[in-house]
Motif scaffolding. Structure first.
Motif, PDB file in Angstrom:
ATOM      1  N   LYS A 202       0.821  -1.210   0.000  1.00  0.00           N
ATOM      2  CA  LYS A 202       0.000   0.000   0.000  1.00  0.00           C
ATOM      3  C   LYS A 202       0.859   1.265   0.000  1.00  0.00           C
ATOM      4  N   ALA A 203       2.067   1.162   0.555  1.00  0.00           N
ATOM      5  CA  ALA A 203       2.962   2.323   0.577  1.00  0.00           C
ATOM      6  C   ALA A 203       3.417   2.706  -0.828  1.00  0.00           C
ATOM      7  N   VAL A 204       3.515   1.738  -1.714  1.00  0.00           N
ATOM      8  CA  VAL A 204       3.958   2.008  -3.082  1.00  0.00           C
ATOM      9  C   VAL A 204       2.776   2.145  -4.029  1.00  0.00           C
ATOM     10  N   PHE A 205       1.833   1.223  -3.946  1.00  0.00           N
ATOM     11  CA  PHE A 205       0.643   1.236  -4.805  1.00  0.00           C
ATOM     12  C   PHE A 205      -0.617   1.205  -3.932  1.00  0.00           C
ATOM     13  N   PRO A 206      -1.079   2.349  -3.457  1.00  0.00           N
ATOM     14  CA  PRO A 206      -2.227   2.371  -2.543  1.00  0.00           C
ATOM     15  C   PRO A 206      -3.480   1.719  -3.105  1.00  0.00           C
ATOM     16  N   GLU A 207      -3.642   1.716  -4.430  1.00  0.00           N
ATOM     17  CA  GLU A 207      -4.856   1.164  -5.038  1.00  0.00           C
ATOM     18  C   GLU A 207      -4.735  -0.323  -5.368  1.00  0.00           C
ATOM     19  N   ALA A 208      -3.543  -0.899  -5.209  1.00  0.00           N
ATOM     20  CA  ALA A 208      -3.367  -2.319  -5.528  1.00  0.00           C
ATOM     21  C   ALA A 208      -4.181  -3.182  -4.578  1.00  0.00           C
TER      22      ALA A 208
END
Length: 343
Positions: A202-208
């Protein structure tokens, strides 16, 4: 282009080994999902290793073609890529993952990243720590999981590639990073390690969408045990992932059990589900296409957004590659009937 692409794959792309054409910077093709956003995918993690070994892929007419372009033409709109921490031969490390993700991205395909948190295979029978993590404490393991997850995903992000789904562990029906994270020994430890991966994604891709992936999708008692345990220990996930590998004699029973398990997971945990791995022997193509067609149809009958997609595991493998015989190509490297299910 970033440095890893330049070092590892740009020359190959230029000379056409991967069939991506010239070195010009073409516009990126957008992802083209189905109207219901259903993912039709394949784990293609072996593709670069197969190509380096001289393996070729052929369309139905027998013409040699790029493996990823063949997948796209056969109806696939997504790929799944495993990542190992420090594999001895380099395949499936973060740079190799980037090469494959780059190619898929530029064909408009959606991307799932599958973290094994090991230097080699992680599955129900083995969840071995990477060699560099062997002596770490639980807190240090959590930090290592977070750092590795962020490092790989940030590499993709720096190259303008988005991971739509991320598996925090592979077939973790009894946890991961044994013995510390073995769920049957300490569900709390497993939940803590899982959450370290979840937060890093979530820190890199919050929508993943973060997936907890478990083997034997037909085994409802296993899934209830694991996800009840995670729930009781504050475990976090967005999607429950399943593997399903029936044979020609039991696929109907296993499919029905898997569908019932999906129904239970959605109702019990108010979660989305995904079939992350399927496969059947390449020479049972009539049974395989019947199985996949049934599974896809039943998955699509759920309300939109509850079942996210189906991924075939290494369908491009053939000829006994690495001893694997559950691909979807015949011995001449041409697609079997299985692909009809994805069209």
């Amino acid at each position: 282009m970033k440095v890893y692409i330049k070092k590892l794959s740009w020359l190959w792309m230029c000379i056409g080994i991967f069939g991506l054409g010239s070195c010009k910077n073409d516009n990126v093709a957008p992802a083209v999902p189905d109207e219901d956003n259903f993912a039709k995918g394949a784990d293609i993690s072996w593709i670069t290793e197969m190509e380096a070994a001289g393996v070729s892929f052929y369309n139905q007419a027998g013409m040699a073609t790029d493996g990823l372009k063949l997948l796209r033409a056969l109806g696939m709109n997504a790929v799944r890529l495993r990542v190992w921490v420090d594999p001895t031969n380099g395949w499936c490390n973060k740079e190799d993952v980037l090469v494959k993700a780059y190619r898929a991205h530029h064909l408009g395909m959606r991307i799932m990243v599958d973290f094994h948190y090991s230097d080699h295979w992680a599955d129900p029978g083995q969840q071995n720590k990477p060699a560099a993590w062997e002596s770490l404490s639980l807190d240090e393991l959590k930090a290592a999981v977070a750092e590795h997850t962020k490092e790989v995903l940030q590499l993709l992000k720096d190259n303008n590639i988005t991971a739509e789904w991320v598996q925090v562990g592979n077939e973790t029906g009894n946890g991961m990073l044994w013995e510390d994270g073995k769920a049957s020994e300490s569900m709390a430890n497993y939940a803590a390690l899982n959450n370290a991966g979840y937060d890093a994604v979530k820190a890199v891709f919050p929508e993943a969408k973060v997936i907890v992936h478990v083997h034997n999708g037909y085994d409802n008692s296993l899934f209830r045990w694991l996800f009840d345990g995670l729930t009781s220990n504050g475990g976090k996930w967005d999607v429950i992932g399943m593997s399903l590998y029936p044979d020609k004699d039991n696929w109907q029973e296993r499919t029905q059990q898997c569908v019932q398990n999906m129904e239970d997971m959605i109702a019990r945990y108010e979660t989305k589900v995904m079939i992350c791995e399927v496969g059947m022997s390449w020479d049972e193509e009539d049974a395989a296409v019947a199985f996949l067609t049934e599974l896809m149809d039943r998955s699509r009958q759920f309300p939109t957004g509850q079942v996210l997609g189906v991924f075939y595991w290494e369908p491009l493998s053939y000829g006994g590659w690495n001893g694997y015989t559950l691909g979807a190509m015949d011995d001449s490297g041409r697609p079997t009937k299985v692909w009809e299910a994805f069209k």
